[in-house]
Design a protein around this motif. Structure first.
Motif, PDB file in Angstrom:
ATOM      1  N   PHE A 191       0.863  -1.187   0.000  1.00 19.24           N
ATOM      2  CA  PHE A 191       0.000   0.000   0.000  1.00 19.24           C
ATOM      3  C   PHE A 191       0.896   1.233   0.000  1.00 19.24           C
ATOM      4  CE2 PHE A 191      -2.253   3.373   2.383  1.00 19.24           C
ATOM      5  CZ  PHE A 191      -3.291   3.589   1.488  1.00 19.24           C
ATOM      6  N   ALA A 192       0.621   2.164  -0.892  1.00 18.86           N
ATOM      7  CA  ALA A 192       1.424   3.380  -1.008  1.00 18.86           C
ATOM      8  C   ALA A 192       0.512   4.595  -0.869  1.00 18.86           C
ATOM      9  CB  ALA A 192       2.147   3.428  -2.349  1.00 18.86           C
ATOM     10  N   TYR A 193       1.004   5.613  -0.136  1.00 23.39           N
ATOM     11  CA  TYR A 193       0.310   6.905  -0.113  1.00 23.39           C
ATOM     12  C   TYR A 193       1.356   8.003  -0.190  1.00 23.39           C
ATOM     13  CZ  TYR A 193       1.397   7.228   4.913  1.00 23.39           C
ATOM     14  OH  TYR A 193       2.043   7.288   6.125  1.00 23.39           O
TER      15      TYR A 193
ATOM     16  N   GLU B  71      -4.142   9.904  -4.293  1.00 24.59           N
ATOM     17  CA  GLU B  71      -3.100  10.147  -3.291  1.00 24.59           C
ATOM     18  C   GLU B  71      -2.692   8.870  -2.573  1.00 24.59           C
ATOM     19  OE1 GLU B  71      -4.884  13.106  -0.831  1.00 24.59           O
ATOM     20  OE2 GLU B  71      -4.396  14.740  -2.203  1.00 24.59           O
ATOM     21  N   SER B  72      -3.242   7.724  -2.982  1.00 22.49           N
ATOM     22  CA  SER B  72      -2.874   6.429  -2.415  1.00 22.49           C
ATOM     23  C   SER B  72      -3.271   5.350  -3.408  1.00 22.49           C
ATOM     24  CB  SER B  72      -3.551   6.196  -1.062  1.00 22.49           C
ATOM     25  OG  SER B  72      -4.965   6.192  -1.211  1.00 22.49           O
ATOM     26  N   TRP B  73      -2.607   4.165  -3.273  1.00 21.49           N
ATOM     27  CA  TRP B  73      -2.882   3.092  -4.225  1.00 21.49           C
ATOM     28  C   TRP B  73      -2.398   1.766  -3.652  1.00 21.49           C
ATOM     29  CZ3 TRP B  73      -5.889   4.546  -8.089  1.00 21.49           C
ATOM     30  CH2 TRP B  73      -6.133   3.651  -9.131  1.00 21.49           C
ATOM     31  N   TYR B  74      -3.146   0.697  -3.944  1.00 21.66           N
ATOM     32  CA  TYR B  74      -2.712  -0.653  -3.615  1.00 21.66           C
ATOM     33  C   TYR B  74      -1.935  -1.219  -4.805  1.00 21.66           C
ATOM     34  CZ  TYR B  74      -5.529  -0.848   0.616  1.00 21.66           C
ATOM     35  OH  TYR B  74      -6.045  -0.611   1.860  1.00 21.66           O
ATOM     36  N   VAL B  75      -0.808  -1.876  -4.512  1.00 27.24           N
ATOM     37  CA  VAL B  75       0.078  -2.384  -5.551  1.00 27.24           C
ATOM     38  C   VAL B  75       0.216  -3.889  -5.384  1.00 27.24           C
ATOM     39  CG1 VAL B  75       2.371  -2.248  -6.598  1.00 27.24           C
ATOM     40  CG2 VAL B  75       1.354  -0.209  -5.536  1.00 27.24           C
ATOM     41  N   ASN B  76      -0.105  -4.633  -6.434  1.00 27.27           N
ATOM     42  CA  ASN B  76       0.036  -6.087  -6.416  1.00 27.27           C
ATOM     43  C   ASN B  76       1.441  -6.427  -6.905  1.00 27.27           C
ATOM     44  OD1 ASN B  76      -0.177  -8.816  -6.541  1.00 27.27           O
ATOM     45  ND2 ASN B  76      -1.865  -8.876  -8.020  1.00 27.27           N
ATOM     46  N   VAL B  77       2.311  -6.878  -5.955  1.00 27.05           N
ATOM     47  CA  VAL B  77       3.681  -7.228  -6.327  1.00 27.05           C
ATOM     48  C   VAL B  77       3.825  -8.721  -6.596  1.00 27.05           C
ATOM     49  CG1 VAL B  77       4.729  -5.279  -5.157  1.00 27.05           C
ATOM     50  CG2 VAL B  77       4.283  -7.351  -3.867  1.00 27.05           C
TER      51      VAL B  77
ATOM     52  N   ALA C 145      18.416  -1.886  -9.459  1.00 26.00           N
ATOM     53  CA  ALA C 145      17.351  -2.802  -9.043  1.00 26.00           C
ATOM     54  C   ALA C 145      17.350  -4.056  -9.908  1.00 26.00           C
ATOM     55  CB  ALA C 145      16.002  -2.111  -9.129  1.00 26.00           C
ATOM     56  N   TRP C 146      16.903  -5.184  -9.322  1.00 23.84           N
ATOM     57  CA  TRP C 146      16.775  -6.408 -10.093  1.00 23.84           C
ATOM     58  C   TRP C 146      15.753  -6.237 -11.217  1.00 23.84           C
ATOM     59  CZ3 TRP C 146      20.542  -9.632  -9.174  1.00 23.84           C
ATOM     60  CH2 TRP C 146      21.083  -9.758  -7.894  1.00 23.84           C
ATOM     61  N   SER C 147      14.658  -5.586 -10.898  1.00 30.01           N
ATOM     62  CA  SER C 147      13.599  -5.341 -11.883  1.00 30.01           C
ATOM     63  C   SER C 147      12.727  -4.200 -11.380  1.00 30.01           C
ATOM     64  CB  SER C 147      12.755  -6.600 -12.116  1.00 30.01           C
ATOM     65  OG  SER C 147      12.123  -6.994 -10.907  1.00 30.01           O
ATOM     66  N   TRP C 148      11.881  -3.679 -12.251  1.00 25.84           N
ATOM     67  CA  TRP C 148      10.962  -2.626 -11.846  1.00 25.84           C
ATOM     68  C   TRP C 148       9.742  -2.652 -12.761  1.00 25.84           C
ATOM     69  CZ3 TRP C 148       9.897   0.699 -15.772  1.00 25.84           C
ATOM     70  CH2 TRP C 148      10.867   0.848 -16.770  1.00 25.84           C
ATOM     71  N   PHE C 149       8.677  -2.029 -12.304  1.00 27.09           N
ATOM     72  CA  PHE C 149       7.469  -1.873 -13.110  1.00 27.09           C
ATOM     73  C   PHE C 149       6.749  -0.600 -12.688  1.00 27.09           C
ATOM     74  CE2 PHE C 149       6.303  -4.381  -9.419  1.00 27.09           C
ATOM     75  CZ  PHE C 149       5.102  -3.834  -9.002  1.00 27.09           C
ATOM     76  N   ASP C 150       5.985  -0.043 -13.604  1.00 27.71           N
ATOM     77  CA  ASP C 150       5.245   1.195 -13.346  1.00 27.71           C
ATOM     78  C   ASP C 150       3.790   0.883 -13.029  1.00 27.71           C
ATOM     79  OD1 ASP C 150       7.453   2.730 -13.750  1.00 27.71           O
ATOM     80  OD2 ASP C 150       6.954   3.304 -15.803  1.00 27.71           O
ATOM     81  N   VAL C 151       3.230   1.676 -12.128  1.00 24.69           N
ATOM     82  CA  VAL C 151       1.824   1.575 -11.758  1.00 24.69           C
ATOM     83  C   VAL C 151       1.149   2.874 -12.164  1.00 24.69           C
ATOM     84  CG1 VAL C 151       0.161   1.290  -9.888  1.00 24.69           C
ATOM     85  CG2 VAL C 151       2.342   0.061  -9.811  1.00 24.69           C
ATOM     86  N   ASP C 152       0.196   2.803 -13.106  1.00 26.18           N
ATOM     87  CA  ASP C 152      -0.602   3.971 -13.500  1.00 26.18           C
ATOM     88  C   ASP C 152      -1.823   4.052 -12.602  1.00 26.18           C
ATOM     89  OD1 ASP C 152       1.071   4.673 -15.675  1.00 26.18           O
ATOM     90  OD2 ASP C 152       0.163   3.068 -16.872  1.00 26.18           O
TER      91      ASP C 152
ATOM     92  N   LEU D 121       3.791   5.538 -10.427  1.00 27.21           N
ATOM     93  CA  LEU D 121       4.502   4.968  -9.282  1.00 27.21           C
ATOM     94  C   LEU D 121       5.391   3.850  -9.814  1.00 27.21           C
ATOM     95  CD1 LEU D 121       4.743   4.961  -6.126  1.00 27.21           C
ATOM     96  CD2 LEU D 121       2.993   3.173  -6.138  1.00 27.21           C
ATOM     97  N   ARG D 122       6.707   4.017  -9.677  1.00 29.38           N
ATOM     98  CA  ARG D 122       7.652   3.005 -10.159  1.00 29.38           C
ATOM     99  C   ARG D 122       8.132   2.188  -8.964  1.00 29.38           C
ATOM    100  NH1 ARG D 122      11.750   4.265 -14.968  1.00 29.38           N
ATOM    101  NH2 ARG D 122       9.666   4.265 -15.931  1.00 29.38           N
TER     102      ARG D 122
END
Length: 258
Positions: free
Chosen positions: A115-117, A171-177, A158-165, A143-144
């Protein structure tokens, strides 16, 4: 002797009797004053003076000024001095929508989700757009998320990365890693139409928890005892207990009082 003489004699006897009674009364009163006078005067000095129109106020229990009887009466209902309580401002208010500080916070929710805010001030956005120049057209905030397991992240390794639109204005978002027991870092920034990424703020590294119990590991036991007259700075000595599965003692065996 005539009837008149008898009447005069009776009146004289009654008068003498009355004088005798008055003398006896004065004697009794004198004796009462002699015996009880000091007691009554002492009682008058102790008792508070009052009038019907202006009664003397009784001081609260525990304070000077009240009579003895009043103090006793007040003591029946005295529960102690009132305890002062701090004044609490109970005015209803709302938390501020923003705090005027650029920040990004990343929190692990479970082994598969974060969870990011965040908060980005308008001044920081304007400054970033100016830095992009002609590339500012068509940019959007993203959000990268970086996989930084077992490394010290410097922004490029970093080993890897992905962007979240996310939705505009969020102002907050749940991220499925999708990866338990993994360390992640994230940056919020602007991505141009050409793919350039300009970070605005970075979050601290977090780790998702494991999705299963920790594997069983072999425990090595040791016996310790204080060192008497040993090397300077060495206070304890001991040895490892053999770990032969057939004869290895358990924790209850090692901790049994001897």
């Amino acid at each position: 002797m005539t009837i008149g003489d008898v009447g005069e004699a009776g009146r004289a006897s009654l008068g003498a009797l009355a004088d005798l009674v008055r003398s006896a009364a004065r004697l009794v009163q004198a004796e009462i004053e002699t015996v009880a006078g000091p007691v009554l005067r002492a009682a008058e000095r102790l008792a508070p003076r009052r009038t019907h129109d202006h009664p003397e106020p009784v001081a609260p229990f525990g304070q000077p000024g009240g009579g003895a009887q009043e103090q006793v009466e007040e003591a029946k209902y005295y529960v102690g001095a009132p305890i002062g309580r701090p004044v609490v401002d109970r005015e209803v208010g709302e938390l501020p929508r923003s705090y005027g500080t650029d920040r990004l916070v990343l929190l692990p929710r479970d082994p598969w989700w974060l969870f990011a805010y965040w908060e980005i001030t308008p001044a920081s956005r304007v400054e970033a757009l100016r830095a992009l120049g002609d590339e500012a057209a068509g940019t959007r905030e993203v959000l990268r998320v970086y996989d930084v397991t077992f490394i010290e992240f410097d922004g490029q390794n970093a080993w890897s990365w992905f962007d979240v639109d996310f939705a505009p204005g969020a102002e907050s978002w749940y991220v499925n890693v999708g990866k338990p027991a993994t360390s992640y870092c994230a940056e919020l920034g602007l991505r141009t139409a050409s793919g350039r990424f300009l970070p605005l703020v970075r979050a601290a590294t977090v780790q998702t928890p494991s999705s299963q119990p920790a594997p069983e590991a072999q425990v090595r036991w040791a016996t310790l005892k204080p060192t008497a007259g040993g090397s300077p700075g060495v206070a304890w000595s001991g040895r490892y207990v053999p770990t032969d599965p057939a004869g290895a003692p358990g924790s209850s065996d090692l901790h049994t009082p001897r």
